[in-house]
Design a protein around this motif. Structure first.
Motif, PDB file in Angstrom:
ATOM      1  N   LEU A 272      90.823  37.913  86.423  1.00 29.72           N
ATOM      2  CA  LEU A 272      89.446  38.385  86.549  1.00 29.72           C
ATOM      3  C   LEU A 272      88.723  38.395  85.203  1.00 29.72           C
ATOM      4  O   LEU A 272      87.559  37.990  85.112  1.00 29.72           O
ATOM      5  CB  LEU A 272      89.415  39.785  87.168  1.00 29.72           C
ATOM      6  CG  LEU A 272      89.820  39.864  88.634  1.00 29.72           C
ATOM      7  CD1 LEU A 272      89.929  41.312  89.076  1.00 29.72           C
ATOM      8  CD2 LEU A 272      88.839  39.097  89.510  1.00 29.72           C
TER       9      LEU A 272
ATOM     10  N   VAL B  73      88.482  32.127  92.163  1.00 28.13           N
ATOM     11  CA  VAL B  73      88.951  33.095  93.151  1.00 28.13           C
ATOM     12  C   VAL B  73      90.071  32.517  94.008  1.00 28.13           C
ATOM     13  O   VAL B  73      91.082  33.188  94.267  1.00 28.13           O
ATOM     14  CB  VAL B  73      87.783  33.588  94.026  1.00 28.13           C
ATOM     15  CG1 VAL B  73      88.280  34.440  95.181  1.00 28.13           C
ATOM     16  CG2 VAL B  73      86.800  34.378  93.178  1.00 28.13           C
TER      17      VAL B  73
ATOM     18  N   ILE C 109      89.829  41.017  93.985  1.00 28.20           N
ATOM     19  CA  ILE C 109      89.485  39.591  93.884  1.00 28.20           C
ATOM     20  C   ILE C 109      88.309  39.278  94.803  1.00 28.20           C
ATOM     21  O   ILE C 109      87.361  38.587  94.412  1.00 28.20           O
ATOM     22  CB  ILE C 109      90.708  38.710  94.219  1.00 28.20           C
ATOM     23  CG1 ILE C 109      91.789  38.893  93.154  1.00 28.20           C
ATOM     24  CG2 ILE C 109      90.298  37.245  94.323  1.00 28.20           C
ATOM     25  CD1 ILE C 109      93.135  38.329  93.547  1.00 28.20           C
TER      26      ILE C 109
ATOM     27  N   SER D 222      85.129  40.649  93.383  1.00 31.41           N
ATOM     28  CA  SER D 222      84.677  39.871  92.225  1.00 31.41           C
ATOM     29  C   SER D 222      83.990  38.592  92.689  1.00 31.41           C
ATOM     30  O   SER D 222      83.023  38.141  92.088  1.00 31.41           O
ATOM     31  CB  SER D 222      85.832  39.552  91.284  1.00 31.41           C
ATOM     32  OG  SER D 222      86.686  38.559  91.837  1.00 31.41           O
ATOM     33  N   TYR D 223      84.464  38.039  93.782  1.00 32.16           N
ATOM     34  CA  TYR D 223      83.830  36.839  94.345  1.00 32.16           C
ATOM     35  C   TYR D 223      82.450  37.180  94.911  1.00 32.16           C
ATOM     36  O   TYR D 223      81.479  36.476  94.656  1.00 32.16           O
ATOM     37  CB  TYR D 223      84.724  36.241  95.439  1.00 32.16           C
ATOM     38  CG  TYR D 223      84.102  35.049  96.112  1.00 32.16           C
ATOM     39  CD1 TYR D 223      84.046  33.834  95.449  1.00 32.16           C
ATOM     40  CD2 TYR D 223      83.588  35.143  97.389  1.00 32.16           C
ATOM     41  CE1 TYR D 223      83.480  32.722  96.055  1.00 32.16           C
ATOM     42  CE2 TYR D 223      83.025  34.046  98.008  1.00 32.16           C
ATOM     43  CZ  TYR D 223      82.965  32.832  97.336  1.00 32.16           C
ATOM     44  OH  TYR D 223      82.389  31.746  97.928  1.00 32.16           O
TER      45      TYR D 223
END
Length: 133
Positions: free
Chosen positions: A40, A46, A124, A127-128
């Motif tokens: 990250l 991703v 994850i 974050s995407y």
């Protein structure tokens, strides 16, 4: 099976090895955490990051499968009335195939088991959603 102290020594050695695999499983989980955060921070794609976590999850399963091979010999040794019966007693309580699969799924949902993988996958995913690669 003879009733010698040698059997007890073998049992103790194998049980210690079995327990070390538990520690290895924890190490795999910690590696997943570290790699996720490194991924990250470095803006890793991703899909690649999800693949890394999935691979480590599978590796954890493979590691646990290898660990289970010690159980076979431990159970053989425990047939001796003078030997410790820790694994034998556990096996007596073990359910059939469907019960075991149900137990695996239920145990997978315990916070201490799912914690690293579910949280990592959620981090994850977030974050995407919020703009990381």
């Amino acid at each position: 099976m003879d009733k010698t102290p040698q059997n007890y020594i073998e049992w103790q050695t194998l049980q210690q090895a079995y327990d070390k695999y538990e520690f290895g499983s924890l190490a795999i989980k910690l590696l997943a955490v570290i790699l996720t955060f490194v991924g990250l921070i470095t803006n890793m794609q991703v899909c690649l990051l999800l693949a890394v976590v999935a691979i480590l999850w599978l590796q954890d399963g493979i590691w646990k499968t290898f660990q289970s091979r010690f159980e076979v010999r431990l159970l053989q040794i425990e047939q001796n009335p003078c030997a410790p019966a820790f694994n034998t007693e556990w096996q007596k309580q073990r359910p059939g195939v469907f019960g075991l699969v149900k137990a695996y799924l239920c145990n997978s949902l315990k916070p201490t088991v799912m914690y690293p993988y579910i949280v990592l996958l959620a981090v994850i995913g977030l974050s995407y959603i919020f703009g990381a690669k």
